[in-house]
Enzyme design. Structure first.
Site, PDB file in Angstrom:
ATOM      1  CG  ASP A  14      -1.951  -1.038   1.265  1.00 50.52           C
ATOM      2  OD1 ASP A  14      -1.883  -1.964   0.448  1.00 50.52           O
ATOM      3  OD2 ASP A  14      -2.861  -0.939   2.106  1.00 50.52           O
ATOM      4  CG  ASP A 133     -12.937  -2.054   0.914  1.00 48.52           C
ATOM      5  OD1 ASP A 133     -12.409  -3.179   0.831  1.00 48.52           O
ATOM      6  OD2 ASP A 133     -12.665  -1.128   0.133  1.00 48.52           O
TER       7      ASP A 133
HETATM    8  O1  LIG Z   1      -6.001  -1.066   1.919  1.00 47.27           O
HETATM    9  C1  LIG Z   1      -6.219  -0.194   2.771  1.00 47.27           C
HETATM   10  O2  LIG Z   1      -5.635  -0.211   3.883  1.00 47.27           O
HETATM   11  C2  LIG Z   1      -7.192   0.897   2.482  1.00 47.27           C
HETATM   12  C3  LIG Z   1      -7.460   1.816   3.465  1.00 47.27           C
HETATM   13  C4  LIG Z   1      -8.363   2.851   3.228  1.00 47.27           C
HETATM   14  C5  LIG Z   1      -8.949   2.920   1.998  1.00 47.27           C
HETATM   15  C6  LIG Z   1      -8.703   2.019   1.000  1.00 47.27           C
HETATM   16  C7  LIG Z   1      -7.818   0.983   1.224  1.00 47.27           C
HETATM   17  N1  LIG Z   1      -7.497   0.036   0.294  1.00 47.27           N
HETATM   18  C8  LIG Z   1      -8.110  -0.315  -0.899  1.00 47.27           C
HETATM   19  O3  LIG Z   1      -8.382   0.786  -1.780  1.00 47.27           O
HETATM   20  C9  LIG Z   1      -9.309   0.316  -2.722  1.00 47.27           C
HETATM   21  C10 LIG Z   1     -10.488   1.235  -2.828  1.00 47.27           C
HETATM   22  O4  LIG Z   1     -10.146   2.378  -3.543  1.00 47.27           O
HETATM   23  P1  LIG Z   1     -11.322   3.201  -4.253  1.00 47.27           P
HETATM   24  O5  LIG Z   1     -12.396   3.324  -3.240  1.00 47.27           O
HETATM   25  O6  LIG Z   1     -11.720   2.365  -5.424  1.00 47.27           O
HETATM   26  O7  LIG Z   1     -10.685   4.480  -4.588  1.00 47.27           O
HETATM   27  C11 LIG Z   1      -9.817  -1.016  -2.232  1.00 47.27           C
HETATM   28  O8  LIG Z   1      -9.082  -2.061  -2.861  1.00 47.27           O
HETATM   29  C12 LIG Z   1      -9.461  -0.964  -0.764  1.00 47.27           C
HETATM   30  O9  LIG Z   1      -9.427  -2.265  -0.223  1.00 47.27           O
END
Ligand SMILES: O=C(O)c1ccccc1N[C@@H]1O[C@H](COP(=O)(O)O)[C@@H](O)[C@H]1O
Length: 243
Positions: A14, A133
């Site tokens: 990440d 999520d």
């Molecule tokens: O992975 C994380 O820790 C995380 C924390 C906060 C937000 C998102 C996170 N991860 C991943 O990001 C994508 C979502 O991104 P979007 O909403 O499409 O812009 C998803 O894979 C989350 O698991």
């Protein structure tokens, strides 16, 4: 039913502000930094990973992006890459797919622009996964800061649109080393015939063995983050545990 017999492992990188980080509960400001993302990704590849879960956290939070750096990592890898964070429209999707990643993971877009997501699922098939999520059974988007509807209603809608796969993250477990939410994963697997990638909470080799026991129910893979960075076990040990 998915026919994979072995649990796939996806070590996570990440990226926030140019660094590989881990968060706790996905909360902005809870970062622990683990250095250069490319070095981290190459280390997982050298250790035998077949997949990399690569996230642009700034793009997910709306605090900028690490797009060039993420693209460099994705392009450098010889292994399969699952790319996520901030992929919400045609331009960001095209840029993500142009990195050569094996698939992208859509989060916020599946909650806020369902018509667009249905369209790209139809266009790109299993190159599109949706990240579910959740806190409890409520989906969260925009860096997990906003409620985005009911898990099972959204799952049914995405199933009907042909979504190939789900990445299910229990936000309450993510980054905590408290073990995965097995009940949630079993419930999601019971609600869909699509493969599920488990995310959040893995703390030990025993956790991975538990997730491997769910493969017949539909768990295809597991994302492993904090446990690897905290050296709870090595990736080599993890791969051996689920082989
Ligand atoms: O992975 C994380 O820790 C995380 C924390 C906060 C937000 C998102 C996170 N991860 C991943 O990001 C994508 C979502 O991104 P979007 O909403 O499409 O812009 C998803 O894979 C989350 O698991």
């Amino acid at each position: 039913m998915p026919n994979a017999s072995k649990l796939e492992l996806l070590p996570a990188v990440d990226v926030r502000d140019g660094q590989a980080v881990r968060l706790v509960h996905g909360e902005s400001g809870s970062e622990t930094s683990y250095g250069d993302p490319l070095e981290a990704a190459l280390a997982w590849q050298r250790a035998g990973a077949e997949w990399l879960h690569l996230v642009d956290l700034d793009a997910a939070f709306g605090t900028g992006d690490n797009r060039a750096q993420i693209a460099e990592v994705a392009r450098t890898m010889d292994i399969k890459v699952e790319l996520s964070g901030g992929i919400r429209d045609d331009d960001t999707l095209a840029a993500a797919l142009a990195t050569g990643c094996r698939r992208v993971n859509l989060g916020t877009a599946a909650l806020e622009t369902p018509e667009w997501v249905a369209k790209v699922i139809a266009e790109h098939g299993d190159k599109i996964a949706v990240g579910l999520d959740v806190r409890g059974t409520t989906l969260r988007g925009r860096g997990w800061t906003r409620d985005g509807g009911d898990l099972y209603e959204t799952l049914a809608r995405l199933d009907s649109e042909g979504c190939a796969r789900y990445v299910v993250t229990d936000i309450n477990k993510d980054g905590t080393l408290q073990g995965p939410n097995v009940e949630l994963l079993r419930n999601v697997c019971a609600a869909t015939d699509r493969p599920v990638v488990a995310s959040g909470g893995v703390s030990s080799l025993d956790d991975l063995r538990v997730l491997a026991s769910l493969v017949p129910e539909g768990v295809e893979g597991a994302i492993v983050g904090k446990a690897l960075y905290a050296k709870a076990f090595t990736l080599e040990e993890a791969l051996a545990a689920v082989s």
